[in-house]
Design a protein around this motif. Structure first.
Motif, mmCIF file in Angstrom:
data_model
loop_
_atom_site.group_PDB
_atom_site.id
_atom_site.type_symbol
_atom_site.label_atom_id
_atom_site.label_comp_id
_atom_site.label_asym_id
_atom_site.label_seq_id
_atom_site.Cartn_x
_atom_site.Cartn_y
_atom_site.Cartn_z
ATOM 1 N N SER A 175 -6.059 1.350 0.158
ATOM 2 C CA SER A 175 -4.688 1.321 0.676
ATOM 3 C C SER A 175 -4.523 2.223 1.885
ATOM 4 N N LEU A 176 -5.413 3.199 2.058
ATOM 5 C CA LEU A 176 -5.429 4.020 3.264
ATOM 6 C C LEU A 176 -6.170 3.330 4.395
ATOM 7 N N ILE A 177 -7.218 2.585 4.066
ATOM 8 C CA ILE A 177 -8.041 1.938 5.092
ATOM 9 C C ILE A 177 -7.369 0.685 5.647
ATOM 10 N N ASN A 178 -6.636 -0.048 4.805
ATOM 11 C CA ASN A 178 -6.041 -1.325 5.236
ATOM 12 C C ASN A 178 -5.196 -1.212 6.505
ATOM 13 N N PRO A 179 -4.229 -0.278 6.586
ATOM 14 C CA PRO A 179 -3.420 -0.227 7.821
ATOM 15 C C PRO A 179 -4.219 0.124 9.054
ATOM 16 N N LEU A 180 -5.359 0.776 8.882
ATOM 17 C CA LEU A 180 -6.199 1.108 10.037
ATOM 18 C C LEU A 180 -7.011 -0.097 10.489
ATOM 19 N N ILE A 181 -7.641 -0.789 9.544
ATOM 20 C CA ILE A 181 -8.514 -1.909 9.896
ATOM 21 C C ILE A 181 -7.722 -3.063 10.493
ATOM 22 N N TYR A 182 -6.601 -3.397 9.884
ATOM 23 C CA TYR A 182 -5.881 -4.608 10.278
ATOM 24 C C TYR A 182 -4.984 -4.404 11.497
ATOM 25 N N ASP A 208 0.822 -1.210 0.000
ATOM 26 C CA ASP A 208 0.000 0.000 0.000
ATOM 27 C C ASP A 208 0.861 1.267 0.000
ATOM 28 N N LEU A 209 2.042 1.188 0.581
ATOM 29 C CA LEU A 209 2.963 2.327 0.517
ATOM 30 C C LEU A 209 3.426 2.571 -0.919
ATOM 31 N N PHE A 210 3.684 1.508 -1.653
ATOM 32 C CA PHE A 210 4.024 1.655 -3.075
ATOM 33 C C PHE A 210 2.898 2.334 -3.849
ATOM 34 N N VAL A 211 1.654 1.975 -3.532
ATOM 35 C CA VAL A 211 0.515 2.619 -4.185
ATOM 36 C C VAL A 211 0.509 4.113 -3.891
ATOM 37 N N ALA A 212 0.799 4.471 -2.637
ATOM 38 C CA ALA A 212 0.768 5.887 -2.244
ATOM 39 C C ALA A 212 1.905 6.679 -2.856
ATOM 40 N N VAL A 213 3.072 6.073 -3.008
ATOM 41 C CA VAL A 213 4.264 6.809 -3.454
ATOM 42 C C VAL A 213 4.455 6.747 -4.962
ATOM 43 N N LEU A 214 4.180 5.598 -5.573
ATOM 44 C CA LEU A 214 4.487 5.394 -6.987
ATOM 45 C C LEU A 214 3.282 5.527 -7.909
ATOM 46 N N LEU A 239 -4.550 -9.336 -3.163
ATOM 47 C CA LEU A 239 -4.148 -10.719 -2.883
ATOM 48 C C LEU A 239 -3.587 -10.862 -1.470
ATOM 49 N N HIS A 240 -2.990 -9.799 -0.935
ATOM 50 C CA HIS A 240 -2.536 -9.844 0.460
ATOM 51 C C HIS A 240 -3.717 -10.030 1.411
ATOM 52 N N LEU A 241 -4.838 -9.394 1.105
ATOM 53 C CA LEU A 241 -6.028 -9.555 1.950
ATOM 54 C C LEU A 241 -6.516 -10.997 1.932
ATOM 55 N N ALA A 242 -6.435 -11.634 0.759
ATOM 56 C CA ALA A 242 -6.806 -13.043 0.681
ATOM 57 C C ALA A 242 -5.823 -13.915 1.459
ATOM 58 N N ALA A 243 -4.530 -13.602 1.374
ATOM 59 C CA ALA A 243 -3.524 -14.373 2.119
ATOM 60 C C ALA A 243 -3.715 -14.224 3.626
ATOM 61 N N ILE A 244 -4.052 -13.034 4.084
ATOM 62 C CA ILE A 244 -4.315 -12.823 5.510
ATOM 63 C C ILE A 244 -5.547 -13.610 5.943
ATOM 64 N N ALA A 245 -6.558 -13.672 5.097
ATOM 65 C CA ALA A 245 -7.756 -14.458 5.416
ATOM 66 C C ALA A 245 -7.405 -15.940 5.527
ATOM 67 N N ILE A 246 -6.564 -16.450 4.625
ATOM 68 C CA ILE A 246 -6.136 -17.853 4.697
ATOM 69 C C ILE A 246 -5.368 -18.108 5.984
ATOM 70 N N ASP A 247 -4.460 -17.197 6.336
ATOM 71 C CA ASP A 247 -3.660 -17.355 7.556
ATOM 72 C C ASP A 247 -4.543 -17.370 8.793
ATOM 73 N N ARG A 248 -5.518 -16.499 8.868
ATOM 74 C CA ARG A 248 -6.408 -16.456 10.037
ATOM 75 C C ARG A 248 -7.318 -17.677 10.082
ATOM 76 N N TYR A 249 -7.736 -18.150 8.934
ATOM 77 C CA TYR A 249 -8.584 -19.343 8.905
ATOM 78 C C TYR A 249 -7.822 -20.556 9.430
ATOM 79 N N ARG A 250 -6.582 -20.721 8.973
ATOM 80 C CA ARG A 250 -5.778 -21.846 9.464
ATOM 81 C C ARG A 250 -5.494 -21.715 10.955
#
Length: 400
Positions: free
Chosen positions: A372-379, A76-82, A119-130
């Motif tokens: 990309s602004l909301i993700n660091p707040l929610i998680y 998300d930082l790459f999205v903000a900067v680049l 895809l990171h959000l999906a990976a985090i969901a998989i990690d929490r499910y396991r």
């Protein structure tokens, strides 16, 4: 050509001709829009840098589960900067002025980073499910190397999803599209490939996994509630046995306590002693006082446990509501930010007679960027360790 007349025409002092030579005045609404988008880009950069710094300098946050959070913040930082600054310039000037080479690079970074964030959000969901469905086994497998492998897979999939549309991008030679920086294709295959790989499949995976996570958490809370109720009924009947506590609740306090080391005063009772009688009487009084203190401590502990057990169903319901609200916030923010954009992508690229204004397209694109602004707040905001780390960082504390 009459040079004198031409000079007089250029330097005429008439109001209309003089104003035509001035720099065009930027409308107020465009200035406000540029400032608003710039503030969003700055906030996105700040919050993601805060998450990365907190994980990097706080030892309690050095956990494999947080490595995915850190990688999401980097993306998300790459999205903000680049990505965001070039988009702001594009919207402000209403045309692309940096050439097709920079356009291709910007589009590549844009698609790759936004896809990687999703895809990171999906990976985090998989990690929490396991972690919640196979806690014992997965706790042994949840290592830093495995988290790094998940991050590498996410980036690889993002590149594979975003690369084909860029390579087979259709370049229009007409002057109408010369100052635009967009991706157009003659085949619907690229649109379906990109949209399903970058959004629709991860969305379906996230919905299924978080639903299963909620059901598993609900089942766990119900079991704990039933266990608390049974223990409470046993306690009220006077048949409370400390060893019946499951591990992690009461057994660590009473049932699994190791005997305290024997003090010299207790030794004087059980062992023969050549000491004088007054000293023996003092040791007996001390031992009696300590035993009474231990009894009072045990009674207070039992009272606090009774009150906790009586409040068990209420606490369980509060946790269940908090878990449901957290999952709803995560899924809701993701769907609201990205669903309109990807619906637009499918409709516009599959319907030849359908079109959309540049203003609406920019709005839907930035709605996705806001994720990309909301993700660091929610998680991170629901995690107490992150909250404390943020407070220390903001206060510039050196004791992390």
């Amino acid at each position: 050509m009459d040079f004198g007349n031409w000079t007089e025409g250029v330097f005429s002092t008439s109001t209309s001709e003089y104003e035509s030579l001035e720099t065009p005045v930027v409308p107020t609404n465009k200035i406000l829009l540029t400032l608003t988008l710039s503030v969003l880009a700055i906030l996105t950069t700040f919050f993601n840098c805060l998450v990365i710094t907190a994980i990097g300098v706080t030892r309690k946050l050095h956990h494999p589960a947080n490595y995915l959070i850190c990688s999401l913040a980097v993306t998300d930082l790459f999205v903000a900067v680049l990505v965001m600054p070039f988009s702001i310039m594009y919207i402000q000037k209403e045309r692309w002025v940096m050439g097709q080479a920079v356009c291709t690079i910007w589009l590549s970074v844009d698609i790759t980073c936004c896809t990687c964030s999703i895809l990171h959000l999906a990976a985090i969901a998989i990690d929490r499910y396991r972690a919640i469905t196979d806690a014992v086994e997965y706790s042994r497998k949840r290592t830093g190397a495995r988290a790094g492998a998940m991050v590498a897979v996410v980036w690889l999939l993002s590149i594979l999803i975003s690369l084909p549309p860029i390579l087979w991008r259709y370049y229009s030679g007409d002057a109408e599209h010369e100052d635009q920086c967009i991706i157009t294709h003659h085949h619907i295959t690229f649109t379906l490939y990109t949209t399903f790989g970058a959004f629709y499949i991860p969305l379906l995976l996230i919905l299924i996994l978080y639903y299963k996570i909620y059901r598993a958490a609900q089942t766990l809370y119900m079991r704990r509630e039933a266990s608390r109720a049974s223990r409470h009924s046993c306690m009220t009947n006077g048949s409370m046995i400390p060893s019946t506590y499951p591990a992690g609740e009461g057994a660590g306090e009473i049932g699994a306590q190791s005997p305290e080391p024997i003090s010299p005063a207790e030794k004087s009772i059980s062992e023969p002693s050549t000491e004088e009688p007054p000293r023996v009487r003092v040791s007996i009084k001390a031992s009696h006082f300590k035993s009474r203190r231990l009894e009072s401590r045990s009674e207070s502990r039992n009272e606090s446990r009774r009150s906790q057990l009586s409040q068990g169903p209420r606490i369980s319901g509060a946790r269940e509501r908090k878990a449901a609200s957290t999952l709803g916030l995560i899924i809701g923010a993701f769907v609201i930010c990205w669903l309109p954009f990807f619906v637009k992508e499918v409709v516009v690229n599959t319907c030849s007679s359908c079109s959309i204004s540049m203003e609406m397209e920019a709005f839907l694109t930035w709605l996705g960027y806001i994720n990309s602004l909301i993700n660091p707040l929610i998680y991170t905001i629901f995690n107490e360790d992150f909250k404390k780390a943020f407070q220390r960082l903001i206060r510039c504390s050196h004791y992390l």
